[in-house]
Enzyme design. Structure first.
Site, PDB file in Angstrom:
ATOM      1  N   ALA A  63       0.858  -1.179   0.000  1.00  0.00           N
ATOM      2  CA  ALA A  63       0.000   0.000   0.000  1.00  0.00           C
ATOM      3  C   ALA A  63       0.897   1.233   0.000  1.00  0.00           C
ATOM      4  O   ALA A  63       2.077   1.143   0.350  1.00  0.00           O
ATOM      5  CB  ALA A  63      -0.871  -0.009   1.246  1.00  0.00           C
ATOM      6  N   GLY A 102       0.484  -5.182   0.627  1.00  0.00           N
ATOM      7  CA  GLY A 102      -0.604  -5.156  -0.345  1.00  0.00           C
ATOM      8  C   GLY A 102      -0.183  -5.718  -1.695  1.00  0.00           C
ATOM      9  O   GLY A 102      -1.020  -6.216  -2.456  1.00  0.00           O
ATOM     10  N   GLU A 105      -0.627  -9.270  -1.414  1.00  0.00           N
ATOM     11  CA  GLU A 105      -2.075  -9.504  -1.327  1.00  0.00           C
ATOM     12  C   GLU A 105      -2.725  -9.434  -2.713  1.00  0.00           C
ATOM     13  O   GLU A 105      -3.625 -10.216  -3.021  1.00  0.00           O
ATOM     14  CB  GLU A 105      -2.708  -8.495  -0.356  1.00  0.00           C
ATOM     15  CG  GLU A 105      -2.273  -8.778   1.088  1.00  0.00           C
ATOM     16  CD  GLU A 105      -2.758  -7.735   2.076  1.00  0.00           C
ATOM     17  OE1 GLU A 105      -2.455  -6.546   1.871  1.00  0.00           O
ATOM     18  OE2 GLU A 105      -3.446  -8.107   3.045  1.00  0.00           O
ATOM     19  N   GLU A 125       3.662  -5.700   7.177  1.00  0.00           N
ATOM     20  CA  GLU A 125       2.810  -4.672   7.800  1.00  0.00           C
ATOM     21  C   GLU A 125       3.068  -4.499   9.288  1.00  0.00           C
ATOM     22  O   GLU A 125       2.984  -3.398   9.834  1.00  0.00           O
ATOM     23  CB  GLU A 125       1.328  -5.003   7.578  1.00  0.00           C
ATOM     24  CG  GLU A 125       0.821  -4.765   6.155  1.00  0.00           C
ATOM     25  CD  GLU A 125       1.040  -5.926   5.207  1.00  0.00           C
ATOM     26  OE1 GLU A 125       1.853  -6.832   5.528  1.00  0.00           O
ATOM     27  OE2 GLU A 125       0.396  -5.934   4.136  1.00  0.00           O
TER      28      GLU A 125
END
Ligand code: 3H9
Length: 701
Positions: A63, A102, A105, A125
């Protein structure tokens, strides 16, 4: 469609290319572009398979960290991944570089994954005070199993492509061109008639192990080893949800836990630490066209613990290094120390015998300064006395080639004076390593008044080569780290005179999150080290300044810390566990009596304010004097060199988060009570009055 994501057609294959330098972070336009591209491919009847690749050095690295704490902007990452997973066309993620957070992911949302052999994947994270919030905690265990998923999510450590293959996180490894590999794999999907294989519908990883037991064991481990941290227990809870709930409910639970982490002050502090570290490498007034000199060989003067540690840093980085000692006997001891240090790593299993021998070959022992004539960089690590430094630098000046960088590892002496011992002060710079130099990440790069831009840039580049976190500091007594720690240590000792024990002070600061208490730390490094510095400062500072006396009393009694079996604590032979030193209590009583103090109980909050605010107040003076470029540089120094807890972001960020008006109020109260050591820094007063923070301050404002 946003320019950050491109969609190309290659026959029946839709090639989706993410292009958001430097790390393809999933900022809003990327999320939107990805969603639109996958939807377009899904809707196109001629597309039979999709390949996702990234431009640049890496697959998506997560992210966009800069967006955390700001109002969310659609589409959310979970929604994007939902579209990818639910697409009717089979998709393959082509991973190179680092697929992190992310990024992984997104790859898990694709139906198949191939990774270049040198790629890494991970869910880091937790290092930002978060948990994987876009399905990572639900999808990873379904593929890799609960044990592996827990390890990866709780540690945040990435794994290599081969390991990812072994744990079913990727399907295949490749070498060579990304697009070719992606198109070839997608074509195989078409040829073999393989349709979407949704990770959320897999369950192999959840079967065959006692998941409840794995979760309970990790929970217990985290509660013990990661005490005080907010997100790791939530990481475990999210994976637990994957073992108990259907995907949709598990994802919902993950979102709730993610939101809790996002709100936590620890997340803000850890994100601050992440950017602070990257910011530290930037030097505001260094012209962009300054090129560092090449450093292909180095030398270290002095084969003590520090000198050897520094030499090993170069050997580890593949740079040949000469180690100079005064005679063969001292040199033999130094080289043996180098071998022993590596030997300990081999014993622990973190280094192979072969790698040790290879690295040792890069360390050449010498006893003659003439051997240093050709090296690109010399670092002096001799005794901390100006006269000794003078002798070393005069000799270096005489033998070293023009353009060689002459560096001092001094931790407190005046670098400008050292530079003046040479005819080339522009080539002199401070490289202050922290002990043990081969382990500690911090490097203070001391910029002398005459250090040239090129030499400074080279010093920073060398820091990078050695994998250090380098921070530029100016010349003053103790530079940034030690100048501040002097205030901290002194206040800790005053607390002993007021009534605390070392156990209480160390305990309070460990509860605050410090890796080690100040007294255990002093016992480790040796009380005699501080004594010489204190003597010098006593001579230099106003005569009415009060100094604590306990450590001098210990030194007089020959209790210098661990090396003598006693200091603030007592130690059994061969054991570093601090035990109560029975000889200390009478010394504490005497110290209090001499100052006319009635010993009293001190609470933890007082202990923390007295020590941590001493750091902050001095930090503010350092900033104002321009010794540090920015408040976050001071934080980086404390996080990487002094065991300050990352989840508090460093002393200056911590002060910002408490509120500078509150910090100032306590500093003023301590000034009134304890005297001029506590004179509030003018910058602290100014920022508190303006309702500002250290983080938003720039020099000259
Ligand atoms: C996440 O994904 C949450 C999700 O689960 C859920 C969401 C709902 N964002 O480190 P470098 C910048 S959390 C924004 O020097 P390297 C960095 O600041 C995220 N910026 O390079 C620097 O900028 P500048 C999980 C980022 O080659 C530049 O890129 N992911 C981000 O030594 C170069 O960085 C992570 O935690 C980012 N995500 O190392 C991965 N990442 O040039 C964090 C980097 O202006 N990143 N920047 O100073 C890393 O670990 C390293 O950057 C990486 C490259 C290994 C990728």
């Amino acid at each position: 469609m946003a320019e950050f994501v491109r969609l190309q057609r290659h026959g029946a294959i839709a090639l989706i290319i993410v292009d958001n330098p430097p790390v393809n972070a999933l900022s809003q336009p990327v999320r939107q572009g990805l969603q639109q591209a996958f939807q377009a491919a899904d809707a196109d009847p001629e597309v039979l398979a999709v390949a996702l690749v990234c431009e640049g050095n890496t697959f998506i690295a997560g992210a966009d960290i800069k967006e955390f704490g700001k109002p969310p902007q659609a589409p959310s990452l979970p929604d994007v991944i939902d579209s990818i997973e639910n697409s009717r066309k089979p998709s393959v993620a082509v991973i190179h570089g680092t697929a992190l957070g992310g990024g992984l992911e997104v790859a898990l949302g694709c139906h198949y994954r191939v990774a270049r052999k040198d790629a890494k994947v991970g869910l880091p994270e937790v290092k930002l005070g978060l948990l994987p919030g876009a399905g990572g905690t639900q999808r990873l265990p379904r593929l890799a199993g609960v044990a592996k998923a827990l390890d990866m999510i709780v540690s945040g450590q990435p794994i290599g492509a081969a390991e990812a293959l072994e744990h079913h996180i990727v399907d295949e490894l490749f070498e060579g061109d990304l697009v070719e590999a992606g198109l070839a794999y997608a074509q195989r999907l078409i040829d073999e008639g393989r349709g979407p294989r949704r990770t959320g519908e897999q369950s192999a990883g959840l079967e065959g192990a006692d998941n409840a037991e794995l979760i309970a064991a990790k929970h217990a481990e985290v509660a013990k080893r990661m005490r005080g941290l907010f997100s790791p227990l939530r990481c475990v809870a999210a994976v637990e949800a994957a073992t108990k709930l259907p995907l949709a409910e598990g994802l919902k639970r993950e979102r709730e836990l993610f939101a809790e982490c996002l709100q936590s002050p620890q997340r803000a502090a850890l994100v601050h630490s992440f950017f602070a570290e990257r910011q530290a490498g930037k030097i505001a007034d260094l012209p962009a066209d300054v090129k560092p000199r090449a450093v292909k060989s180095a030398a270290v003067i002095g084969g003590g613990t520090m000198g050897v540690g520094i030499a090993l840093c170069f050997a580890n980085a593949g740079i040949p290094v000469k180690l100079l000692e005064i005679n063969e006997e001292a040199l033999g001891r130094a080289l043996q120390r180098a071998r022993d240090t590596y030997g300990a790593s081999v014993k622990r299993g973190s280094l192979t015998e072969e790698a040790m021998e290879q690295r040792l070959k890069r360390v050449e022992g010498v006893t003659d300064y003439a051997a240093l004539a050709d090296v690109d960089l010399v670092i002096e690590a001799v005794f901390e006395e100006m006269d000794v430094k003078r002798q070393v630098f005069e000799r270096l000046d005489a033998v070293c080639k023009p353009g060689a960088i002459l560096a001092s590892n001094t931790s407190s002496l005046d670098l400008n004076q050292i530079a003046a011992f040479t005819q080339r002060p522009e080539d002199v710079v401070g490289l202050h390593f922290f002990s043990p130099a081969n382990v500690m990440r911090l490097l203070e790069v001391v910029r002398g008044a005459k250090t040239s831009d090129e030499v400074l840039a080279t010093a920073m580049a060398v820091g990078k080569q050695l994998k250090k976190v380098s921070v530029v500091v100016g010349v003053c007594d103790g530079f940034v780290g030690n100048r501040m720690v002097f205030q901290y240590g002194r206040e800790a000792e005053f607390l002993l005179e007021e009534g605390a024990t070392p156990q209480q002070v160390d305990g309070a600061l460990r509860n605050f999150g410090m890796a080690m208490g100040p007294f255990a730390m002093r016992d480790l490094s040796g009380l005699d080290i501080g004594q010489a510095i204190r003597k010098r400062q006593r001579a230099e500072l106003p005569a009415d300044r009060d100094f604590p006396t306990v450590s001098d009393k210990l030194c007089e009694a020959g209790m210098l810390g661990q090396k003598t079996g006693a200091g603030y604590y007592r130690y059994e032979p061969g054991n570093r566990t601090p035990l109560e030193n029975p000889d200390l209590a009478p010394m504490l009583d005497a110290a209090s009596r001499e100052k006319g103090l009635e010993r009293r109980e001190l609470d933890e909050q007082y202990i923390i304010e007295r020590t941590i605010y001493a750091l902050v107040n001095e930090g503010a003076k350092i900033l104002e004097e321009g010794i540090a470029q920015r408040a976050s540089d001071i934080d980086v120094i404390y996080l990487n060199g002094y065991g300050f807890p990352a989840f508090r972001g460093g002393p200056m960020f911590y002060a910002d988060s408490v509120g500078l008006d509150q910090v100032l109020a306590r500093v003023k109260a301590l000034h009134a009570r304890c005297g001029d050591w506590w004179k509030p820094a003018p910058l602290l007063e100014k920022l508190a009055a303006e309702g500002r923070t250290f983080s938003d301050w720039q020099p000259g404002q």
